[in-house]
Design a protein around this motif. Structure first.
Motif, PDB file in Angstrom:
ATOM      1  N   GLY A  91       0.532  -1.166  -0.387  1.00  0.00           N
ATOM      2  CA  GLY A  91       0.136   0.336   0.167  1.00  0.00           C
ATOM      3  C   GLY A  91       0.682   1.452   0.367  1.00  0.00           C
ATOM      4  O   GLY A  91       0.235   2.014  -0.591  1.00  0.00           O
ATOM      5  N   THR A 254      -7.970  -5.975   2.262  1.00  0.00           N
ATOM      6  CA  THR A 254      -8.180  -5.252   3.072  1.00  0.00           C
ATOM      7  C   THR A 254      -7.410  -3.535   1.782  1.00  0.00           C
ATOM      8  O   THR A 254      -7.918  -1.982   2.351  1.00  0.00           O
ATOM      9  CB  THR A 254      -8.123  -4.251   4.215  1.00  0.00           C
ATOM     10  OG1 THR A 254      -9.023  -5.171   5.102  1.00  0.00           O
ATOM     11  CG2 THR A 254      -8.663  -2.420   4.555  1.00  0.00           C
ATOM     12  N   MET A 255      -6.082  -3.714   2.068  1.00  0.00           N
ATOM     13  CA  MET A 255      -5.636  -3.022   1.337  1.00  0.00           C
ATOM     14  C   MET A 255      -5.652  -2.420  -0.336  1.00  0.00           C
ATOM     15  O   MET A 255      -5.831  -1.508  -0.529  1.00  0.00           O
ATOM     16  CB  MET A 255      -3.989  -2.817   0.935  1.00  0.00           C
ATOM     17  CG  MET A 255      -3.007  -2.323   0.682  1.00  0.00           C
ATOM     18  SD  MET A 255      -2.490  -2.593  -1.142  1.00  0.00           S
ATOM     19  CE  MET A 255      -2.454  -4.326  -1.285  1.00  0.00           C
ATOM     20  N   HIS A 257      -8.704  -3.346  -1.404  1.00  0.00           N
ATOM     21  CA  HIS A 257      -9.930  -2.486  -1.417  1.00  0.00           C
ATOM     22  C   HIS A 257      -9.623  -0.531  -1.644  1.00  0.00           C
ATOM     23  O   HIS A 257     -10.119   1.014  -2.094  1.00  0.00           O
ATOM     24  CB  HIS A 257     -11.031  -2.799  -0.379  1.00  0.00           C
ATOM     25  CG  HIS A 257     -11.755  -4.381  -1.312  1.00  0.00           C
ATOM     26  ND1 HIS A 257     -11.323  -4.027  -2.463  1.00  0.00           N
ATOM     27  CD2 HIS A 257     -12.202  -4.753  -0.490  1.00  0.00           C
ATOM     28  CE1 HIS A 257     -12.008  -6.076  -2.408  1.00  0.00           C
ATOM     29  NE2 HIS A 257     -11.861  -6.208  -1.640  1.00  0.00           N
ATOM     30  N   ASN A 258      -9.286   0.042  -0.490  1.00  0.00           N
ATOM     31  CA  ASN A 258      -8.894   0.393   0.193  1.00  0.00           C
ATOM     32  C   ASN A 258      -7.506   1.706  -1.033  1.00  0.00           C
ATOM     33  O   ASN A 258      -8.171   2.873  -0.564  1.00  0.00           O
ATOM     34  CB  ASN A 258      -8.883   1.046   1.691  1.00  0.00           C
ATOM     35  CG  ASN A 258      -9.903   0.346   2.312  1.00  0.00           C
ATOM     36  OD1 ASN A 258     -10.736   0.243   1.891  1.00  0.00           O
ATOM     37  ND2 ASN A 258      -9.228   0.458   3.594  1.00  0.00           N
ATOM     38  N   VAL A 259      -7.006   1.047  -0.680  1.00  0.00           N
ATOM     39  CA  VAL A 259      -5.980   2.203  -1.816  1.00  0.00           C
ATOM     40  C   VAL A 259      -5.544   1.609  -2.881  1.00  0.00           C
ATOM     41  O   VAL A 259      -6.030   2.818  -3.317  1.00  0.00           O
ATOM     42  CB  VAL A 259      -4.419   1.508  -0.716  1.00  0.00           C
ATOM     43  CG1 VAL A 259      -3.098   2.075  -0.983  1.00  0.00           C
ATOM     44  CG2 VAL A 259      -4.108   1.091   1.065  1.00  0.00           C
ATOM     45  N   GLY A 261      -8.490   0.868  -4.261  1.00  0.00           N
ATOM     46  CA  GLY A 261      -9.851   1.111  -5.309  1.00  0.00           C
ATOM     47  C   GLY A 261     -10.155  -0.375  -6.245  1.00  0.00           C
ATOM     48  O   GLY A 261     -10.849   0.563  -7.216  1.00  0.00           O
TER      49      GLY A 261
END
Length: 262
Positions: A91, A254-255, A257-259, A261
């Protein structure tokens, strides 16, 4: 030694190991009861000889099981932390290369996205089956080539490029630690000692003399069940990336999706 267990659901492995332990001690009790009187003589004091050996041996064997279980859990927990560290390194590297000009930015970000997708869809499922898919290395090499091919044109780009190279080295180190952790496992000689110690303790339980056969079977079965549970726990966590009870890729998801996208 217990790698066959990873091919079964967790509950099935638990039932097999504990069930075999209880079955062995039950059969042993039924077969040994007629011989106990001949071997150790009449009461009183018949159980004292067995108790002495079981107490001394049980203490050392219990200590061995406790230490092995603690070490196995620590290895499992370390493997989960390594996955989180690798996800964090990816990330951070993704954010570092976002400062590059186009088209290098898009190329480098896509390289990292492809690696992460491979990690989630190929590497982790393969590790769960006891395999080590090699595709991730090629993707890391591709990213490295694209990163080093960039030629900074300004002082600001030089600073960003240097930081990205350092972060790539950090990511590659975390990735290598995670790969090394996936190849862990207790030595076979230690498993032989654990199984042999369990058999000795079960035999000693069978040699006790109790007036009621039902009480003997109940107490022996409970002891065998507990022993089997401890062995199952160690075996289930022995290889932290294998089987149903394995390290999860949740930090990577999680990374992703969140970082990224994605």
């Amino acid at each position: 030694m217990f790698t066959w267990m990873y091919q079964l659901p967790t509950w099935a492995g638990f039932v097999v190991i504990t069930g075999v332990s209880v079955l062995l001690v039950s059969v042993g009790i039924l077969l040994a009861r007629p011989l106990v009187h001949k071997l150790f003589g009449p009461e009183p004091g018949r159980n004292e000889q067995v108790t002495m050996v079981l107490t001394v041996g049980g203490v050392f064997y219990g200590l061995l099981l406790g230490l092995v279980a603690a070490a196995t859990y620590q290895s499992f927990d370390t493997a989960q932390n390594l996955v989180a560290d690798e996800a964090a390194a990816i990330g951070t590297l993704y954010r570092e290369v976002s400062a590059y000009p186009e088209p290098q930015r898009g190329v480098l970000q896509q390289d990292l996205a492809d690696y992460t997708d491979n990690l989630l869809t190929v590497a982790f499922p393969g590790l769960r089956e006891g395999e080590d898919p090699p595709g991730g290395t090629a993707l890391v090499t591709r990213f490295q080539g694209d990163l080093l091919a960039f030629q900074p044109q300004t002082r600001a780009q030089e600073i960003v490029h240097q930081a990205a190279i350092e972060q790539f080295a950090q990511f590659d180190e975390e990735r290598r630690h995670r790969i090394n952790a996936s190849a862990g496992g207790l030595p076979n000689v230690l498993w032989y000692v654990i199984v042999l110690g369990a058999m000795v303790n079960l035999v000693l339980v069978c040699l006790f003399s109790l007036s009621g056969r039902g009480a003997h079977l109940l107490l022996g079965g409970l002891f065998a069940f507990f022993l089997g549970t401890m062995i199952f726990l160690i075996a289930a966590m022995d290889y932290p990336f294998r089987g149903d009870l394995s390290v999860t890729p949740d930090p990577v998801v999680t990374m992703y999706h969140n970082v990224m996208g994605r």
